[in-house]
Motif scaffolding. Structure first.
Motif, mmCIF file in Angstrom:
data_model
loop_
_atom_site.group_PDB
_atom_site.id
_atom_site.type_symbol
_atom_site.label_atom_id
_atom_site.label_comp_id
_atom_site.label_asym_id
_atom_site.label_seq_id
_atom_site.Cartn_x
_atom_site.Cartn_y
_atom_site.Cartn_z
ATOM 1 N N SER A 63 -6.005 -5.493 4.976
ATOM 2 C CA SER A 63 -4.645 -5.686 5.479
ATOM 3 C C SER A 63 -4.464 -5.199 6.919
ATOM 4 O O SER A 63 -3.329 -5.100 7.387
ATOM 5 C CB SER A 63 -3.641 -4.986 4.556
ATOM 6 N N SER A 102 2.972 -1.719 14.170
ATOM 7 C CA SER A 102 1.817 -0.807 14.141
ATOM 8 C C SER A 102 1.796 0.150 15.322
ATOM 9 O O SER A 102 2.248 -0.179 16.420
ATOM 10 C CB SER A 102 0.534 -1.648 14.150
ATOM 11 N N ARG A 103 1.242 1.336 15.088
ATOM 12 C CA ARG A 103 0.902 2.237 16.180
ATOM 13 C C ARG A 103 -0.594 2.593 16.126
ATOM 14 O O ARG A 103 -1.262 2.626 17.149
ATOM 15 C CB ARG A 103 1.723 3.533 16.098
ATOM 16 N N THR A 104 -1.099 2.850 14.905
ATOM 17 C CA THR A 104 -2.506 3.264 14.779
ATOM 18 C C THR A 104 -3.454 2.101 15.082
ATOM 19 O O THR A 104 -4.392 2.245 15.877
ATOM 20 C CB THR A 104 -2.777 3.763 13.343
ATOM 21 N N SER A 105 -3.230 0.969 14.441
ATOM 22 C CA SER A 105 -4.198 -0.134 14.541
ATOM 23 C C SER A 105 -4.181 -0.769 15.925
ATOM 24 O O SER A 105 -5.222 -1.222 16.413
ATOM 25 C CB SER A 105 -3.900 -1.184 13.469
ATOM 26 N N ASN A 156 0.831 -1.217 0.000
ATOM 27 C CA ASN A 156 0.000 0.000 0.000
ATOM 28 C C ASN A 156 0.868 1.271 0.000
ATOM 29 O O ASN A 156 0.530 2.258 -0.639
ATOM 30 C CB ASN A 156 -1.034 -0.015 1.140
HETATM 31 C C1 LIG Z 1 -3.748 -0.100 5.909
HETATM 32 C C2 LIG Z 1 -2.602 -0.210 6.517
HETATM 33 O O1 LIG Z 1 -2.262 0.798 7.351
HETATM 34 C C3 LIG Z 1 -1.050 0.808 8.085
HETATM 35 C C4 LIG Z 1 -1.300 0.784 9.512
HETATM 36 C C5 LIG Z 1 -0.490 1.443 10.390
HETATM 37 C C6 LIG Z 1 -0.615 1.282 11.871
HETATM 38 O O2 LIG Z 1 -1.435 0.467 12.319
HETATM 39 O O3 LIG Z 1 0.113 1.954 12.628
HETATM 40 C C7 LIG Z 1 0.511 2.294 9.897
HETATM 41 C C8 LIG Z 1 0.679 2.500 8.568
HETATM 42 C C9 LIG Z 1 -0.231 1.958 7.568
HETATM 43 O O4 LIG Z 1 0.524 1.487 6.485
HETATM 44 C C10 LIG Z 1 -1.700 -1.355 6.266
HETATM 45 O O5 LIG Z 1 -0.492 -1.161 6.193
HETATM 46 O O6 LIG Z 1 -2.198 -2.449 6.052
#
Ligand SMILES: C=C(O[C@@H]1C=C(C(=O)O)C=C[C@H]1O)C(=O)O
Length: 273
Positions: free
Chosen positions: A84, A105-108, A15
């Motif tokens: 994803s 990850s930080r956001t998810s 992505n």
């Molecule tokens: C959609 C996506 O988002 C990702 C999720 C992120 C996170 O959780 O911190 C950070 C960057 C993004 O690339 C993915 O990578 O699958």
């Protein structure tokens, strides 16, 4: 005196490749140095430490790192199902007690804490783990995983929760995972970079990027084209910003960030590219 090129960082997920391709091989290839293999959490650290001028960072990190300007118009988000970013669980939701969280990850990983606390109203124990679903599930009831590793693990027999899908179902809003952010002190250094033009060039390159990643991911090219065209959303429009602001507000409510600071945007000169 030789002009110092700015360094920008992004992950090597498919992505992100859409946003990086123009800087890597296209018209803007001589305008910056690239770090293309840093996990999103690492991109945020590079930016925080001042090692790079700009980075594609987890959206929550914009609120955690002082002195950043956000790039308008561009993001990695999803209007509905992202595919994803998922929680894969061995058990149905009411039976989940422990969740392993992808260290990339930080956001998810903050989103899943919000979903449990605010919407599912369940207390569960979280712990960090590298992105390896079988290993994560050997130590926890569920695993949150992002990016390319989330596209390729074996989902057989698992309960899959698409986190953008859950967010949409529960809030009615799109979700923003990542944004480009620039250190304010590097504002001058990035004036030659046009992130929107790079995004637009990358959108045209989606079939080629899907073909490049297909052997590595072991997935059909068409599956990856569909992922890039229908699951990932690369704009940052009013409804995306509403989703982002709501996410930040809930993150503050659940003490994942101190407060929601208003966004300070990178001024974009028309035609700077
Ligand atoms: C959609 C996506 O988002 C990702 C999720 C992120 C996170 O959780 O911190 C950070 C960057 C993004 O690339 C993915 O990578 O699958």
């Amino acid at each position: 005196m030789a002009v110092e090129l700015p360094t920008i960082a992004a992950s090597d997920y498919l992505n992100s490749a859409v946003l990086m391709e123009d800087f890597l091989t296209g018209e803007q290839r001589q305008r910056c140095r690239l770090i293309t293999d840093a996990a999103p959490a690492r991109c945020a650290e590079l930016l925080r430490q001042g090692d790079v001028a700009a980075a594609l960072i987890p959206a929550i990190e914009y609120q955690r790192i002082p002195g950043l300007l956000a790039v308008p118009g561009v993001a990695i988000g999803s209007k509905h199902m992202v595919r994803s970013v998922v929680m894969a669980a061995k058990k149905p939701l009411p039976e989940i007690r422990t969740v392993a969280l992808d260290t990339s990850s930080r956001t998810s990983v903050s989103l899943i804490r919000i979903l449990f606390a605010e919407f599912y109203r369940r207390e569960v124990a979280f712990h960090p783990a590298p992105p390896d679903v079988p290993h994560m599930l050997s130590e926890a009831d569920a695993a949150v995983i992002i990016g390319d590793p989330a596209l390729t693990f074996d989902r057989t027999g698992l309960h899959i929760f698409d986190l953008a899908g859950e967010w949409r179902r529960l809030t009615g809003l799109p979700f923003v995972f990542a944004i480009w952010a620039v250190r304010e002190s590097a504002r001058e250094a990035v004036t030659g970079l046009d992130f929107v033009a790079a995004r637009d060039a990358g959108l045209c390159a989606r079939p080629a990027l899907a073909a490049r990643y297909a052997p590595r991911l072991g997935l059909p090219v068409e599956t990856l084209v569909t992922y890039l065209e229908e699951n990932i959303h690369y704009g940052l429009e009013a409804d995306d910003l509403a989703g982002l602001t709501h996410y930040w507000t809930l993150a503050a409510r659940h003490r994942l960030i101190d407060e929601v600071r208003p966004v300070r945007w990178l001024p974009v000169t028309p035609g700077c590219g």
